[in-house]
Enzyme design. Sequence first.
Site, PDB file in Angstrom:
ATOM      1  NE  ARG A 173     -13.714   0.537   3.179  1.00 41.17           N
ATOM      2  CZ  ARG A 173     -14.504   0.352   1.518  1.00 41.17           C
ATOM      3  NH1 ARG A 173     -14.524  -1.030   1.852  1.00 41.17           N
ATOM      4  NH2 ARG A 173     -15.166   0.698   0.708  1.00 41.17           N
ATOM      5  CB  CYS A 174     -10.818   3.547   9.860  1.00 40.58           C
ATOM      6  SG  CYS A 174      -9.898   2.772  11.659  1.00 40.58           S
TER       7      CYS A 174
ATOM      8  CD  GLU B 253      -9.659   4.896   5.204  1.00 38.29           C
ATOM      9  OE1 GLU B 253      -8.707   4.183   5.237  1.00 38.29           O
ATOM     10  OE2 GLU B 253      -9.267   6.149   6.010  1.00 38.29           O
TER      11      GLU B 253
ATOM     12  CD  GLN C 115      -2.859  -0.945   2.462  1.00 41.90           C
ATOM     13  OE1 GLN C 115      -3.511  -2.366   3.082  1.00 41.90           O
ATOM     14  NE2 GLN C 115      -3.629   0.439   2.436  1.00 41.90           N
TER      15      GLN C 115
END
Lengths: 284, 808
Positions: free
Chosen positions: B386-387, B762, B239
Site C-alpha cells: 500500500r505504497c 496509498e 496486479q
Amino acid sequence: MIPAAFEYHRPKDMAGVLAVLVEHGDEARVLAGGHSLIPMMKLRMADVPHLIDLQDVDGLSGITVDGGRIRIGAMTTQSDIIGHAALAEAAPIMREASLQIADPQVRYMGTVGGNVANGDPGNDMPGLMQCLDATFILVGPDGEREVQARDFYEAAYMTDREDDEVLVAVAFDAPSGGYAYEKQKRKIGDYATAAAAVLLVKDGDTCSSASIAMTNLSDTPVWSEAAGDALVGTSVDAAAIDAAVAAMLGDIDPTQDNRGPIEFKRHAAAMILRRAIARAWDRA
Amino acid sequence: MNKELSRQERADALGGMGCKRKRVEDARFTQGKGNYVDDIKLPGMLFGDFVRSPYAHARIKSINTDAAMALDGVVAVLTAADLAPLGLHWMPTLAGDKQMVLADGKVLFQGQEVAYVVAKDRYIAADAVELVEVEYEELEVIIDPFASLKSDVVLREDLVAEDGSLPDGAHGPRKHHNHIFTWEVGDKETTEQVIGEAEVVAEDMFYYHRTHPCPLETCGCVASMDKVNGKLTLYGTFQAPHAIRTVVSLISGIEEHNIRVISPDIGGGFGNKVGAYPGYVCSVVASIVTGVPVKWVEDRMENLMTTAFARDYWMKGKIAATKEGKITGLWCHTTADHGGFDACADPTKFPAGFMNICTGSYDIPVAYLAVDGVYTNKAPGGVSYRCSFRVTEAVYFIERMIEVLAIELNMDPAELRRINFIKKEQFPYQSALGWEYDSGDYHTAWDKALEAVDYKGLRAEQAQRVEDFKAGKTRSLMGIGLTFFTEIVGAGPVKNCDILGLGMFDSCEIRIHPTGSAIARLGTISQGQGHATTFAQILATEIGLPADSITIEEGDTDTAPYGLGTYGSRSTPVAGAATAMAGRKIRAKAQMIAAYLLEVHDDDVEFDVDRFVVKGAPEKFKTMKEIAFAAYNQAIPGIEPGLEAVSYYDPPNMTYPFGAYVCVMDIDVDTGVTDIRRFYALDDCGTRINPMIIEGQIHGGLTEALAVALGQEIAYDDMGNVKTGTLMDFFLPTAWEVPNYETDHTVTPSPHHPIGAKGVGESPHVGGVPCFSNAVNDAFKAFGLRHTHMPHDHWRIWQTANKLGLHG
Ligand SMILES: Cc1cc2nc3c(=O)[nH]c(=O)nc-3n(C[C@H](O)[C@H](O)[C@H](O)COP(=O)(O)OP(=O)(O)OC[C@H]3O[C@@H](n4cnc5c(N)ncnc54)[C@H](O)[C@@H]3O)c2cc1C
C-alpha cells in the site's frame, strides 16, 4: 489447511456416542462447536480419524438455575450464556467473561463443554470454572462421574477426562458478592495475554471469602488459593491487594510467546488482577 | 419537449468528476457475486499443492515421491529435477535476481517450495503433500542482515564463481557473498561535510519491521493449456496481467499471442500480487504436461509465510540543522533485508525503489542515501505494501528523523516542520536526491490541520497529563503524533521507469457505441479500488456521456490494451491520464462530426458538458449521443465511420500527493494498551475524482497503517521459523480496533497531469504509519525517550515504559 480424511459420525443419543468412542478409542473424538478442534485438524496438529458430532444428541444443552444451583449443558454456546437472563442474574460473571471470549461469530458456535474439555490454557472458561469451584459431570461406558474443575486440568491439553468419556454438563453454586472477569488481549478474537476471574464476598468492611483464578499464564488454569487467602479477613486495602498479587505471581508460570516476554506477562497479570479485585470489591 | 436543463443539471446528470458516485462494483461484491480465481472451475480441472520446507536453511539430500504417487488420485509430483530440462527450475525475479521455482539442492527460507503435487482434488493433493519424503541436512540459519554481511555461511552458492570471486549482481558490484547491491544517491562528500560542521546533529537508527500486505484473498491461479490450438489461458491474482503475460512468454517460449492472462475480481492486492510466484510457474507446467487445467490457491499460512513480504529496512540517519532549526543536510544508510532471493518489485533502475524521496516535504539543500541489500534466510519479496516503491520507508524515516531533531533542538516538532517546508513558490521543486516535485502548498495544509485539532490546546492538555502522571494521579500518558508526508506515485516516465525492461506507461482504449454508450478498457486492474466507477467518471466529464453508460473493463490481456497494472498509486496518475487523453481524441473527432452536422466550420463549435454548441449560439447544438449515432450511421465526407480512440500515456513526471495527519493517543503505561482518541487526516491528491471513494481509500489505508504501526509483523525466531503465520498472531484490525477517522482536504492539482489528479490510495498508509508511531514516541518524550521501534504492541510499549523507569 486441509485436514486429513476422517469418518464423520452423527449419533442421536449418548449411547451412540459412547459406542463409537469405545470402538475407536483415541482414534475418535467428539465435536462440539468445532472452533478449537477444526482449526487443529486443518493444521494437521490433531489427527482424528473418527469425528463424532454431538449436535444431534439430546439433552446436552440448556441452562437451569435451580435454587442456588446452576447447571449448564455441555453443548450450550457462549452466545446462549450471554443471552440468558436468569443466568446473568444468578452468576453475572459468566456473562462478563463470555463477552470477552473470541468474537460474536465464534461465540455462536463455541460451547461451554468444548471450552472446558479442550484443555487449552488459553481458554477462558476453565479458569472461570475453577474460580466458581464448578463440578464437571462426565459420562463414560461405566456411567456418570463428577470431578471438580480445580482437579480437572493436568497440563496443556491433558485433563482428567478419559478418552471414552464425554462431558455432559458443568454445575456450580450461584456465587454471592462481587465479581469481575478482567482480560487483556491484543485484539478482538484473541486469547488472553493475562486474565483474572475474581469473586469476593464482603461482610461489613471485611472480605469474608475470595476466589481468584488466572488464565493463560501457565500450562493449565491457575486457581490461586493463596491469593484468595491473602484477601480474606482484610478490608482489601493496598497491603492486602499487594499480598494477593504477590501470592498469585508465585502460582503462575507464564512462557514467552508473541504476546510478550515473561516479565511483561507477569506485570500484566499483576495489573489485571489488581483491576479485577478493585472492580469485584466495588461490586461486593 | 423536455424542459431545458441548466448547464449544471446537465453536468450532474453525467455523474462525472467530483461527484460522490456510488461504486458500481459494490452490487456484486456485497452480494457475494464477485468472480475470484477460486470461483473459476473448468472441466477436468486438477489441483496443485506444495510440499514446503520446514527449515529456513537446509540442503536437500533426497526427495522420494513414490508414496505420494501411489496415492489414488495423484496425477504428478514435480520437483526441480523435472523442471530443470525445461529450464524452469529457476525463474527471473522482478529485481534482476533469480529465484528457485522448486528447491534446487537447498532451501533458503521456511516454507520454500520443494515439490508440487498435482491431484484430482485439493483434498487428495493435501494428503499427497504429507507423503512426499524429503531428507534435509540443516544448515546454519542467518536471520539478521548485519550478521549475514559478516558470516562465512554462503547463502547463495549460485552467485559465487568457481574461483570464489563474486560476479556483479543486477545492480553492480557485491561486497560480500551475502550482499546483493549497494545503491547510492546524492552527494556523500558534501553531506558528510555539512553534518561534520553543523551546529546541531540528530542521529538515530530506525527499524521498519518486516510485515506483509495480507490481502483478504490469497494468491492463486488457474492455468489452462489448450493443446489443440496451442493457447495458454492463465487466470490469476495478478496486479499486472500484461507484465505476467510477457514474463510467461519469455520464460516459457510460448509466443505472446498464444497466451491470454486474465485477472478476474481480485480481493485486495496491496503489492502482494505484483510478483510472479512458483505456484504460477508450476501450474502452467502442470497444465502443459497434463493437458488439462490446473488450479493452485494458497492458504492463509502459505500467503503470510512465503509470498511477498514488505519493509524490513534498518535505516540509520543523521540530520544537520542550525540552532534555529533550519535543516542543512540529511544522511541515510539503509540495510535492506531481502530474504533468500531478491524479488523486490521496484522499477529496474531503483533497487531501493523511490527511497530517495526521503528528504520528505522539506527544503533540504544537500543529502545522501545509500542502501545495501542483503540476503538472509527469510522469505523473498520486498513489495510496496500500500505504497509506492519504498515510499513508506522513506516517509517513516524522515518523519521520525524530524521528531528526533526536534528533541535535539528542544523545539516543537510542528514548528520545526513549518520552518523547513518547501514553499509554495518553490514548485516545481528539485530535491537534493533527484526528484522534481510537481506541486504543493504545504504551509496551508499544515495550518489547516493544526487548527482543526487545536494543536496548542492538545499540547497544553498533554503537559497537564505529564504533571498528573508525575504526581501519581494517572497512569495514562498522552501522545500527539504528527506527520507531514509527500509521496511520489504514478510510476512512471518510461525514460527512467521500467520493470524487467517493460516501460511503465499505461493505456486506455475507448469505443463509443452508436446509441451513445461506451466501453473503455485499460491496462490497469482494480483490486477493490473502484476503477469501474472512477474511470467512468473521468470519461463522463471528458466525453459528455453519462458515467452510467460507460463500461470499464480491465484485466483480460486479449482485449485490454497493454499496460503495467495497478500498484504504487499509478492507476489514476498514469491510466487515468491515458483515459482523459483517449477521451480527448474522441472529443476531437466528435467536434468535426458536430461541425458537419451543424453546417459550420470545426472551429466554430465548442464542447459544452454533454454536447457541441455553435459558438455564440448555444441553442444550436448536437449532443454527444447524437454525434455518436451519426459517427456510425451517416456518411460524412472526409471522416471515417466509427468513434474509437486509444491512448498510451507516458507520464512526463511522477505526481506528488501530500498530506497532514494528527493522531491523539492515550497509553496505559502499565499494560501497554493504546487508545486512539482522535485521528485527523488531511489529504491533498490534486483534483478529486470521487470524494466518497477517496474517503474509503483513506479509511482503508489508515487502518492498514494502524495495523503496521501497532502490531502487524512477520517475526522469525533464531531458527528462521515464522512466528506469525496465522491471523491469530498476525494483526489484522477489525472494526473493534479502528478509531473514528476525520478526513479533510486541500486541492493542489498536478500541473502536468491532464486532469490534475495525483493518486490517493496509498497516501493514508504512507502518512499513517509514522503518525501512529510518532504518537507513541511522543507520549514518552517527556520521560526521555528519543525513539522506540515499531510495532508498538502491548509488550513493546510496556518494555519502553519499563526501560524509562515508569513502573516504579
Ligand atoms: C478466532 C478464535 C478466537 C477464540 N478466542 C477465544 C478466547 O478468547 N477465549 C476462549 O476461551 N476461547 C476462544 N476460542 C475458542 C472457542 O471458544 C472454542 O469454541 C472453544 O474453545 C471450544 O469449544 P467448541 O465447542 O468449539 O469445541 P470443539 O472445538 O468442538 O472441541 C474442542 C475440544 O474439546 C473436546 N470436546 C468438545 N466437547 C466435548 C464434550 N462435551 N466432552 C468431551 N470433550 C469435548 C473436543 O473433542 C475437542 O478436543 C477462540 C476460537 C477462535 C476460532
